[in-house]
Design a protein around this motif. Structure first.
Motif, PDB file in Angstrom:
ATOM      1  N   ARG A   1     -20.560 -28.850 -31.795  1.00  0.00           N
ATOM      2  CA  ARG A   1     -20.202 -28.066 -30.674  1.00  0.00           C
ATOM      3  C   ARG A   1     -19.681 -28.756 -29.319  1.00  0.00           C
ATOM      4  N   LEU A   2     -18.707 -28.517 -28.767  1.00  0.00           N
ATOM      5  CA  LEU A   2     -18.406 -29.017 -27.569  1.00  0.00           C
ATOM      6  C   LEU A   2     -18.574 -27.904 -26.297  1.00  0.00           C
ATOM      7  N   LEU A   3     -18.579 -26.649 -26.908  1.00  0.00           N
ATOM      8  CA  LEU A   3     -19.202 -25.661 -25.628  1.00  0.00           C
ATOM      9  C   LEU A   3     -20.371 -25.151 -26.472  1.00  0.00           C
ATOM     10  N   ARG A   4     -21.617 -24.922 -25.780  1.00  0.00           N
ATOM     11  CA  ARG A   4     -22.873 -24.560 -26.445  1.00  0.00           C
ATOM     12  C   ARG A   4     -23.395 -23.169 -25.615  1.00  0.00           C
ATOM     13  N   ASN A   5     -23.112 -22.066 -26.234  1.00  0.00           N
ATOM     14  CA  ASN A   5     -23.600 -20.820 -25.885  1.00  0.00           C
ATOM     15  C   ASN A   5     -23.259 -20.687 -24.015  1.00  0.00           C
ATOM     16  N   VAL A   6     -22.005 -20.559 -23.959  1.00  0.00           N
ATOM     17  CA  VAL A   6     -21.654 -20.760 -22.754  1.00  0.00           C
ATOM     18  C   VAL A   6     -21.475 -19.045 -22.003  1.00  0.00           C
ATOM     19  N   SER A   7     -22.281 -18.769 -20.997  1.00  0.00           N
ATOM     20  CA  SER A   7     -21.945 -17.449 -20.397  1.00  0.00           C
ATOM     21  C   SER A   7     -21.635 -17.442 -19.016  1.00  0.00           C
ATOM     22  N   LEU A   8     -20.604 -16.889 -18.550  1.00  0.00           N
ATOM     23  CA  LEU A   8     -20.226 -16.804 -16.998  1.00  0.00           C
ATOM     24  C   LEU A   8     -19.445 -15.687 -16.835  1.00  0.00           C
ATOM     25  N   SER A   9     -19.215 -15.303 -15.878  1.00  0.00           N
ATOM     26  CA  SER A   9     -18.269 -14.238 -15.452  1.00  0.00           C
ATOM     27  C   SER A   9     -17.676 -14.356 -13.879  1.00  0.00           C
ATOM     28  N   LEU A  10     -16.570 -13.677 -13.618  1.00  0.00           N
ATOM     29  CA  LEU A  10     -15.927 -13.644 -12.462  1.00  0.00           C
ATOM     30  C   LEU A  10     -15.437 -12.243 -12.073  1.00  0.00           C
ATOM     31  N   ASP A  11     -16.065 -11.954 -10.863  1.00  0.00           N
ATOM     32  CA  ASP A  11     -15.699 -10.668 -10.353  1.00  0.00           C
ATOM     33  C   ASP A  11     -14.488 -10.675  -9.723  1.00  0.00           C
ATOM     34  N   PRO A  12     -13.725  -9.524  -9.530  1.00  0.00           N
ATOM     35  CA  PRO A  12     -12.244  -9.758  -8.848  1.00  0.00           C
ATOM     36  C   PRO A  12     -12.350 -10.187  -7.565  1.00  0.00           C
ATOM     37  N   GLY A  13     -11.289 -11.393  -7.340  1.00  0.00           N
ATOM     38  CA  GLY A  13     -11.230 -11.978  -6.059  1.00  0.00           C
ATOM     39  C   GLY A  13     -12.302 -13.180  -5.799  1.00  0.00           C
ATOM     40  N   GLU A  14     -13.159 -13.324  -6.971  1.00  0.00           N
ATOM     41  CA  GLU A  14     -14.090 -14.586  -6.787  1.00  0.00           C
ATOM     42  C   GLU A  14     -13.459 -15.743  -7.224  1.00  0.00           C
ATOM     43  N   VAL A  15     -14.010 -16.781  -6.502  1.00  0.00           N
ATOM     44  CA  VAL A  15     -13.644 -18.166  -7.044  1.00  0.00           C
ATOM     45  C   VAL A  15     -15.197 -18.737  -7.445  1.00  0.00           C
ATOM     46  N   ARG A  16     -14.867 -19.382  -8.830  1.00  0.00           N
ATOM     47  CA  ARG A  16     -16.235 -19.762  -9.275  1.00  0.00           C
ATOM     48  C   ARG A  16     -15.831 -21.244  -9.555  1.00  0.00           C
ATOM     49  N   ALA A  17     -16.588 -22.199  -9.357  1.00  0.00           N
ATOM     50  CA  ALA A  17     -16.410 -23.870  -9.753  1.00  0.00           C
ATOM     51  C   ALA A  17     -17.138 -23.816 -10.843  1.00  0.00           C
ATOM     52  N   LEU A  18     -16.418 -24.716 -11.869  1.00  0.00           N
ATOM     53  CA  LEU A  18     -17.192 -25.424 -12.946  1.00  0.00           C
ATOM     54  C   LEU A  18     -17.445 -26.793 -12.547  1.00  0.00           C
ATOM     55  N   VAL A  19     -18.649 -27.237 -12.577  1.00  0.00           N
ATOM     56  CA  VAL A  19     -18.807 -28.760 -12.174  1.00  0.00           C
ATOM     57  C   VAL A  19     -19.764 -29.245 -13.204  1.00  0.00           C
ATOM     58  N   GLY A  20     -19.447 -30.634 -13.096  1.00  0.00           N
ATOM     59  CA  GLY A  20     -20.273 -31.567 -14.170  1.00  0.00           C
ATOM     60  C   GLY A  20     -19.534 -32.779 -14.238  1.00  0.00           C
ATOM     61  N   GLU A  21     -20.148 -33.792 -15.082  1.00  0.00           N
ATOM     62  CA  GLU A  21     -19.566 -34.945 -15.130  1.00  0.00           C
ATOM     63  C   GLU A  21     -18.383 -34.892 -16.216  1.00  0.00           C
ATOM     64  N   SER A  22     -17.556 -36.038 -16.419  1.00  0.00           N
ATOM     65  CA  SER A  22     -16.659 -36.236 -17.444  1.00  0.00           C
ATOM     66  C   SER A  22     -17.297 -35.703 -18.697  1.00  0.00           C
ATOM     67  N   GLY A  23     -16.706 -34.917 -19.587  1.00  0.00           N
ATOM     68  CA  GLY A  23     -16.969 -34.575 -20.803  1.00  0.00           C
ATOM     69  C   GLY A  23     -18.398 -33.476 -21.006  1.00  0.00           C
ATOM     70  N   ALA A  24     -18.191 -32.757 -19.583  1.00  0.00           N
ATOM     71  CA  ALA A  24     -19.274 -31.735 -19.628  1.00  0.00           C
ATOM     72  C   ALA A  24     -18.740 -30.487 -20.086  1.00  0.00           C
ATOM     73  N   GLY A  25     -17.484 -30.402 -20.360  1.00  0.00           N
ATOM     74  CA  GLY A  25     -16.683 -29.185 -21.200  1.00  0.00           C
ATOM     75  C   GLY A  25     -16.357 -28.071 -20.079  1.00  0.00           C
ATOM     76  N   LYS A  26     -16.081 -28.675 -18.922  1.00  0.00           N
ATOM     77  CA  LYS A  26     -15.416 -27.862 -17.919  1.00  0.00           C
ATOM     78  C   LYS A  26     -13.862 -27.194 -18.163  1.00  0.00           C
ATOM     79  N   SER A  27     -13.083 -28.101 -18.410  1.00  0.00           N
ATOM     80  CA  SER A  27     -11.697 -28.000 -18.969  1.00  0.00           C
ATOM     81  C   SER A  27     -11.677 -27.199 -20.191  1.00  0.00           C
ATOM     82  N   MET A  28     -12.462 -27.443 -21.025  1.00  0.00           N
ATOM     83  CA  MET A  28     -12.420 -26.962 -22.189  1.00  0.00           C
ATOM     84  C   MET A  28     -12.866 -25.621 -22.071  1.00  0.00           C
ATOM     85  N   ILE A  29     -13.642 -24.902 -21.291  1.00  0.00           N
ATOM     86  CA  ILE A  29     -13.744 -23.361 -20.879  1.00  0.00           C
ATOM     87  C   ILE A  29     -12.369 -22.925 -20.421  1.00  0.00           C
ATOM     88  N   GLY A  30     -11.733 -23.672 -19.607  1.00  0.00           N
ATOM     89  CA  GLY A  30     -10.584 -23.006 -19.367  1.00  0.00           C
ATOM     90  C   GLY A  30      -9.568 -22.777 -20.202  1.00  0.00           C
TER      91      GLY A  30
END
Length: 299
Positions: A25-54
């Motif tokens: 697994r590269l992403l493990r049971n990831v859950s998150l949401s964005l409301d309309p007009g919201e900015v949510r940051a995905l943060v972590g070290e390299s290899g954390a899976g941030k870009s993979m979510i996008g």
């Protein structure tokens, strides 16, 4: 495409697992949401899976990497339930990407103008005149001098900062519901980074577009987001409003990331990397979670 559910969240990711061909697994049971007009940051070290979510949301996962389980909803639309063709059409019409590297993201053999107007006419069904007007408007809005000249130019004639402004204009041009900004300031110098962040924030507030902002920089998180998802090895370790994360971080890893962020007094303060023992502990937790996931999958 079915109509979005009234008052649906712009994006809802539920227990998402993304895997390699061998099942790792590269992403493990990831859950998150964005409301309309919201900015949510995905943060972590390299290899954390941030870009993979996008990439999972946009349907642009690398070859061989696939969604193993979980749900992705875009304005209430279950993307996993759509045919590949319908999914591509839905995502293309409702979302956009601001890529990481402005030096390679634009087609080097095409003029800049068509690279913005073509998606507006072909994907969104706009007339060319409307697409041209919107392109000129957005290029001016992102402080590109002489937009008509720039539209007739090739990417190599532009600086890195100008190319990133062009990519921002292209992303916001159709007023998408969701923009994935994949570390859009990484390849730029500090002064230009500030300008780009300000542009994204201004356009986001004007359009009401939701933004999933991928970054490894806690300083950027503080400037641009309302909520933060902290990731380690493809799993969420903390998810909270930005102010809460900085004033009262709940997880040791989050506290370590904040402590490791350089400050204006960095020349007199020692560098504080994330402690090795903390990394080891988190890694063991990941291994235990993977073992349990594999055990359940075999049943």
């Amino acid at each position: 495409m079915t109509q979005p559910t009234p008052h649906a969240k712009t994006l809802d990711i539920i227990q998402l697992n993304v895997t390699l061909p061998n099942g790792i697994r590269l992403l493990r049971n990831v859950s998150l949401s964005l409301d309309p007009g919201e900015v949510r940051a995905l943060v972590g070290e390299s290899g954390a899976g941030k870009s993979m979510i996008g990439k999972a949301v946009l349907g642009i996962l690398p070859n061989g990497i696939k969604i193993g389980s979980g749900e992705i909803l875009l304005e209430g639309e279950h993307l996993n339930a759509l045919t590949p063709k319908s999914r591509r059409s839905t995502v293309a019409k409702m979302s956009a990407l601001i890529p990481q590297d402005p030096l390679t993201a634009l087609n080097p053999v095409r003029k800049i103008g068509p690279q913005i107007t073509d998606p507006l006419t072909r994907i969104h069904g706009w007339s060319y005149d409307r697409a041209l007007e919107r392109t000129l408007e957005l290029l001016d809005r992102v402080h590109i001098r002489d937009p008509k000249r720039v539209m007739a130019s090739y990417p190599h004639e532009m600086s890195g900062g100008m190319r990133q402004r062009i990519l921002i204009a292209a992303a916001f041009a159709p007023s998408p519901r969701l923009i994935v900004a994949d570390e859009p300031t990484t390849a730029l110098d500090v002064t230009v980074q500030k300008q780009i962040l300000r542009l994204i924030r201004e356009l986001q507030q004007e359009t009401g577009t939701s933004v999933l902002f991928v970054t490894h920089d806690m300083g950027v998180v503080a400037k641009i987001s309302q909520k933060v998802t902290v990731l380690f090895e493809g799993r969420v370790v903390e998810d909270a409003p930005t102010r809460t994360v900085f004033e009262n971080p709940a997880h040791a890893y989050t506290r370590a990331l904040i402590a490791a962020t350089p400050t204006p007094n960095a020349t007199t303060e020692p560098f504080r990397p994330v402690p090795t023992d903390l990394i080891d502990t988190l890694h063991r937790e990941t291994q235990a979670a993977d073992a349990l996931y594999t055990q359940r999958a075999r049943r």
